[in-house]
Write a protein that holds these residues in place. Structure first.
Motif, PDB file in Angstrom:
ATOM      1  N   ILE A 134      -4.034  -3.828  10.036  1.00  0.00           N
ATOM      2  CA  ILE A 134      -3.121  -3.225   9.067  1.00  0.00           C
ATOM      3  C   ILE A 134      -3.034  -1.735   9.349  1.00  0.00           C
ATOM      4  CG2 ILE A 134      -2.795  -2.765   6.606  1.00  0.00           C
ATOM      5  CD1 ILE A 134      -4.386  -5.392   6.100  1.00  0.00           C
ATOM      6  N   PRO A 135      -1.839  -1.133   9.337  1.00  0.00           N
ATOM      7  CA  PRO A 135      -1.732   0.313   9.571  1.00  0.00           C
ATOM      8  C   PRO A 135      -2.734   1.089   8.725  1.00  0.00           C
ATOM      9  CG  PRO A 135       0.444  -0.647   9.426  1.00  0.00           C
ATOM     10  CD  PRO A 135      -0.521  -1.751   9.073  1.00  0.00           C
ATOM     11  N   GLY A 136      -3.282   2.156   9.298  1.00  0.00           N
ATOM     12  CA  GLY A 136      -4.390   2.849   8.663  1.00  0.00           C
ATOM     13  C   GLY A 136      -4.021   4.006   7.771  1.00  0.00           C
ATOM     14  N   ASN A 137      -2.751   4.367   7.690  1.00  0.00           N
ATOM     15  CA  ASN A 137      -2.346   5.451   6.802  1.00  0.00           C
ATOM     16  C   ASN A 137      -0.874   5.291   6.448  1.00  0.00           C
ATOM     17  OD1 ASN A 137      -0.648   7.166   8.755  1.00  0.00           O
ATOM     18  ND2 ASN A 137      -2.591   6.995   9.863  1.00  0.00           N
ATOM     19  N   LEU A 138      -0.451   6.000   5.421  1.00  0.00           N
ATOM     20  CA  LEU A 138       0.903   5.827   4.907  1.00  0.00           C
ATOM     21  C   LEU A 138       1.958   6.291   5.899  1.00  0.00           C
ATOM     22  CD1 LEU A 138       2.762   5.011   2.571  1.00  0.00           C
ATOM     23  CD2 LEU A 138       2.469   7.317   1.625  1.00  0.00           C
ATOM     24  N   ALA A 139       1.698   7.374   6.618  1.00  0.00           N
ATOM     25  CA  ALA A 139       2.691   7.889   7.564  1.00  0.00           C
ATOM     26  C   ALA A 139       2.987   6.872   8.657  1.00  0.00           C
ATOM     27  CB  ALA A 139       2.203   9.203   8.176  1.00  0.00           C
ATOM     28  N   ASP A 140       1.940   6.296   9.246  1.00  0.00           N
ATOM     29  CA  ASP A 140       2.142   5.302  10.305  1.00  0.00           C
ATOM     30  C   ASP A 140       2.810   4.047   9.760  1.00  0.00           C
ATOM     31  OD1 ASP A 140       0.998   7.006  12.126  1.00  0.00           O
ATOM     32  OD2 ASP A 140      -0.959   6.000  12.166  1.00  0.00           O
ATOM     33  N   ALA A 141       2.364   3.592   8.595  1.00  0.00           N
ATOM     34  CA  ALA A 141       2.931   2.384   7.997  1.00  0.00           C
ATOM     35  C   ALA A 141       4.410   2.577   7.672  1.00  0.00           C
ATOM     36  CB  ALA A 141       2.157   2.008   6.741  1.00  0.00           C
ATOM     37  N   THR A 142       4.764   3.762   7.178  1.00  0.00           N
ATOM     38  CA  THR A 142       6.154   4.055   6.837  1.00  0.00           C
ATOM     39  C   THR A 142       7.027   4.097   8.085  1.00  0.00           C
ATOM     40  OG1 THR A 142       5.502   5.279   4.854  1.00  0.00           O
ATOM     41  CG2 THR A 142       7.681   5.762   5.787  1.00  0.00           C
ATOM     42  N   ARG A 143       6.526   4.738   9.126  1.00  0.00           N
ATOM     43  CA  ARG A 143       7.276   4.820  10.382  1.00  0.00           C
ATOM     44  C   ARG A 143       7.551   3.415  10.913  1.00  0.00           C
ATOM     45  NH1 ARG A 143       4.804   9.264  11.749  1.00  0.00           N
ATOM     46  NH2 ARG A 143       3.013   8.147  12.549  1.00  0.00           N
ATOM     47  N   VAL A 177      -4.084  -7.738   0.298  1.00  0.00           N
ATOM     48  CA  VAL A 177      -3.790  -6.380   0.745  1.00  0.00           C
ATOM     49  C   VAL A 177      -3.366  -5.513  -0.432  1.00  0.00           C
ATOM     50  CG1 VAL A 177      -2.396  -4.957   2.289  1.00  0.00           C
ATOM     51  CG2 VAL A 177      -3.133  -7.244   3.017  1.00  0.00           C
ATOM     52  N   SER A 178      -2.630  -6.082  -1.350  1.00  0.00           N
ATOM     53  CA  SER A 178      -2.047  -5.347  -2.464  1.00  0.00           C
ATOM     54  C   SER A 178      -3.118  -4.704  -3.340  1.00  0.00           C
ATOM     55  CB  SER A 178      -1.195  -6.303  -3.304  1.00  0.00           C
ATOM     56  OG  SER A 178      -0.560  -5.635  -4.347  1.00  0.00           O
ATOM     57  N   GLY A 179      -2.937  -3.421  -3.658  1.00  0.00           N
ATOM     58  CA  GLY A 179      -3.870  -2.702  -4.512  1.00  0.00           C
ATOM     59  C   GLY A 179      -3.351  -2.560  -5.926  1.00  0.00           C
ATOM     60  N   ALA A 180      -4.180  -2.005  -6.804  1.00  0.00           N
ATOM     61  CA  ALA A 180      -3.789  -1.803  -8.197  1.00  0.00           C
ATOM     62  C   ALA A 180      -2.698  -0.750  -8.335  1.00  0.00           C
ATOM     63  CB  ALA A 180      -5.007  -1.401  -9.025  1.00  0.00           C
ATOM     64  N   ASP A 181      -2.505   0.053  -7.289  1.00  0.00           N
ATOM     65  CA  ASP A 181      -1.507   1.122  -7.338  1.00  0.00           C
ATOM     66  C   ASP A 181      -0.118   0.671  -6.914  1.00  0.00           C
ATOM     67  OD1 ASP A 181      -2.268   0.713  -4.709  1.00  0.00           O
ATOM     68  OD2 ASP A 181      -2.276   2.826  -4.160  1.00  0.00           O
ATOM     69  N   THR A 182       0.067  -0.602  -6.667  1.00  0.00           N
ATOM     70  CA  THR A 182       1.366  -1.094  -6.222  1.00  0.00           C
ATOM     71  C   THR A 182       2.399  -1.102  -7.346  1.00  0.00           C
ATOM     72  OG1 THR A 182       0.555  -3.335  -6.654  1.00  0.00           O
ATOM     73  CG2 THR A 182       0.576  -2.605  -4.361  1.00  0.00           C
ATOM     74  N   ASN A 183       3.660  -1.062  -6.942  1.00  0.00           N
ATOM     75  CA  ASN A 183       4.769  -1.412  -7.817  1.00  0.00           C
ATOM     76  C   ASN A 183       4.859  -2.941  -7.785  1.00  0.00           C
ATOM     77  OD1 ASN A 183       7.337  -2.159  -8.786  1.00  0.00           O
ATOM     78  ND2 ASN A 183       8.254  -0.252  -8.088  1.00  0.00           N
ATOM     79  N   ALA A 216       0.865  -1.180   0.000  1.00  0.00           N
ATOM     80  CA  ALA A 216       0.000   0.000   0.000  1.00  0.00           C
ATOM     81  C   ALA A 216       0.901   1.229   0.000  1.00  0.00           C
ATOM     82  CB  ALA A 216      -0.912  -0.024   1.226  1.00  0.00           C
ATOM     83  N   PRO A 217       1.422   1.632  -1.176  1.00  0.00           N
ATOM     84  CA  PRO A 217       2.522   2.611  -1.233  1.00  0.00           C
ATOM     85  C   PRO A 217       2.110   4.074  -1.313  1.00  0.00           C
ATOM     86  CG  PRO A 217       2.163   1.663  -3.396  1.00  0.00           C
ATOM     87  CD  PRO A 217       1.193   0.989  -2.478  1.00  0.00           C
ATOM     88  N   THR A 218       0.824   4.369  -1.469  1.00  0.00           N
ATOM     89  CA  THR A 218       0.409   5.756  -1.657  1.00  0.00           C
ATOM     90  C   THR A 218      -0.554   6.183  -0.559  1.00  0.00           C
ATOM     91  OG1 THR A 218      -1.578   5.353  -2.995  1.00  0.00           O
ATOM     92  CG2 THR A 218       0.540   5.351  -4.156  1.00  0.00           C
TER      93      THR A 218
END
Length: 455
Positions: free
Chosen positions: A399-408, A353-359, A307-309
């Motif tokens: 699963i982390p709920g946003n990109l900032a938390d997941a990245t941290r 979990v993987s979305g269409a926006d993944t690399n 979930a990269p975005t």
């Protein structure tokens, strides 16, 4: 094909230009058209390519936190090498020859930021463990009667869908757009991206396609090319295809589910299947259970690779056909992992979990590496299979709920470093931190409507 066979083909068919591309950290294909002589000259030693492609985001804005390159390094060239095994011709561009590339080197090392090189390293680890990984990614995406210019002119607001209404698995809608539908199936097949199926999903103008499974690197190659190929074919029909995870809050999101299995080295036996009848683990080999245990254990540590975005997490909400919990099940579409194991030939784990926006390179690398982690550490599948609504099964984590938390969480994870190495984790999480900070600075339409007058 060998390098010499490719050169002979170009000479025999009097071909003087070649296109090549590689996937950047966001999965966006970057590349060039080069002359035949330039191609031949670079077959052995590769080409120089400005390493700014690892120092900017998907809008070409330079990162302010990149360590791998930047203003401090002067953005020098880095060596990119073509993989002649990826040779194919682009049927909607007069059959121009095309090759995929990556930033690997002859000595086996590579640029830490290169996604395809990362997946190649994980695939080699899999082979060293005695397994052959087969995977496939399937995609959902929306199609619109727009052009890039019309979308920009209207500020990306109210795009016109290809067709109206909610009509999943429709026979009528593809018939209405038969030229586009047939071009997708036929051109993709000729481009060496054969489809198992193509159909409408629920939503206005949304399609879903399942790509035939392949060895893991080949599967990622096809998935990465699929997204760009669909967009280019759509252009030919006056359409724009979008692989955003969630373009409209009132409509389902777009998945990029990963189907995965491990086989023995000569590919004669599916190692995930066992002829047993052990309750919830029926037909699941110990290897499969360890693989699933590893994926569940690692998932919260590497969520940004699936979930990269910022937008990825708008899809990962309860009741939206995408998972929110660290769960698994047998044939249940509400959990993170879905086991399909009624027959050996088709026995597999679907990572939802993987979305269409993944690399695709990063998503498949994350899926395989985390599964191998479970095997390497001999993890037991102690988490019971979810029964019924997986959204309510939160006892083993969410699963982390946003990109900032997941990245941290990924940036601080020793598990992520074990899986991918410190250099990659550092670079990738810096890019995701940048993405989160760009969003935090923006003022949205929702904020204007809610606060502008009344607060």
């Amino acid at each position: 094909m060998t390098p010499q066979a490719v050169v002979d083909f170009l000479v025999e068919h009097d071909i003087h230009k070649i296109k090549y591309a590689f996937a950047d950290i966001d999965g966006v294909l970057r590349g060039k058209v080069i002359s035949r002589q330039k191609f031949i000259d670079g077959l052995t030693d590769g080409f120089g390519f400005c390493d700014v492609v690892w120092g900017w985001d998907m809008t070409d804005a330079p990162y302010d936190n990149a360590g791998i390159t930047g203003w401090h390094s002067g953005y020098p060239d880095a060596p990119v090498r073509l993989d002649v095994a990826t040779f194919r011709q682009i049927p909607w561009e007069d059959d121009i020859p095309f090759f995929l590339a990556d930033f690997s080197r002859p000595d086996g090392t590579s640029l830490p930021a290169c996604p395809r090189s990362l997946l190649k390293r994980v695939a080699e680890q899999c082979r060293q463990m005695g397994y052959h990984a087969r995977m496939a990614q399937e995609f959902e995406w929306f199609n619109f009667r727009e052009t890039p210019q019309s979308l920009h002119d209207k500020g990306f607001r109210n795009p016109e869908p290809l067709t109206p209404g909610m009509f999943g698995y429709s026979i009528l809608r593809p018939s209405l757009e038969s030229a586009f539908h047939n071009d997708l199936f036929d051109f993709l097949t000729r481009f060496d991206i054969p489809l198992e199926g193509l159909h409408t999903e629920t939503g206005p103008g949304v399609y879903e396609a399942a790509i035939h499974h392949d060895e893991v690197v080949g599967a990622a190659d096809k998935a990465a090319l699929f997204k760009t190929a669909v967009k280019e074919i759509a252009y030919r029909h006056g359409l724009v295809a979008s692989f955003m995870a969630k373009w409209n809050a009132d409509l389902p999101g777009c998945s990029g589910h990963i189907h995965q299995s491990l086989w023995n080295a000569d590919q004669t036996r599916n190692l995930f299947y066992a002829d047993t009848s052990q309750g919830a683990h029926k037909h699941m080999s110990e290897l499969m259970q360890q693989f699933i245990a590893g994926q569940l254990h690692c998932l919260p540590h590497i969520t940004p690779m699936f979930a990269p975005t910022i937008n990825s997490y708008k899809r990962l909400v309860e009741g939206a056909w995408a998972p929110t919990t660290v769960t698994w099940s047998v044939d249940n579409r509400t959990t993170a992992l879905r086991v399909l194991n009624h027959k050996e030939a088709y026995c597999r784990v679907e990572h939802r979990v993987s979305g269409a926006d993944t690399n695709p390179y990063l998503a498949l690398a994350a899926a395989l590496a985390s599964g191998l982690y479970g095997i390497r550490h001999g993890l037991s599948l102690d988490i019971p299979a979810s029964i019924g609504n997986g959204y309510a099964d939160k006892q083993h984590g969410v699963i982390p709920g946003n990109l900032a938390d997941a990245t941290r969480q990924m940036a601080e994870s020793a598990v992520a470093v074990e899986l991918f190495g410190a250099e990659f984790v550092d670079h990738f999480t810096r890019t995701r931190d940048w993405e989160a900070r760009q969003y935090a600075r923006q003022v949205s339409d929702w904020e204007l409507k809610r606060y502008f007058e009344i607060i």
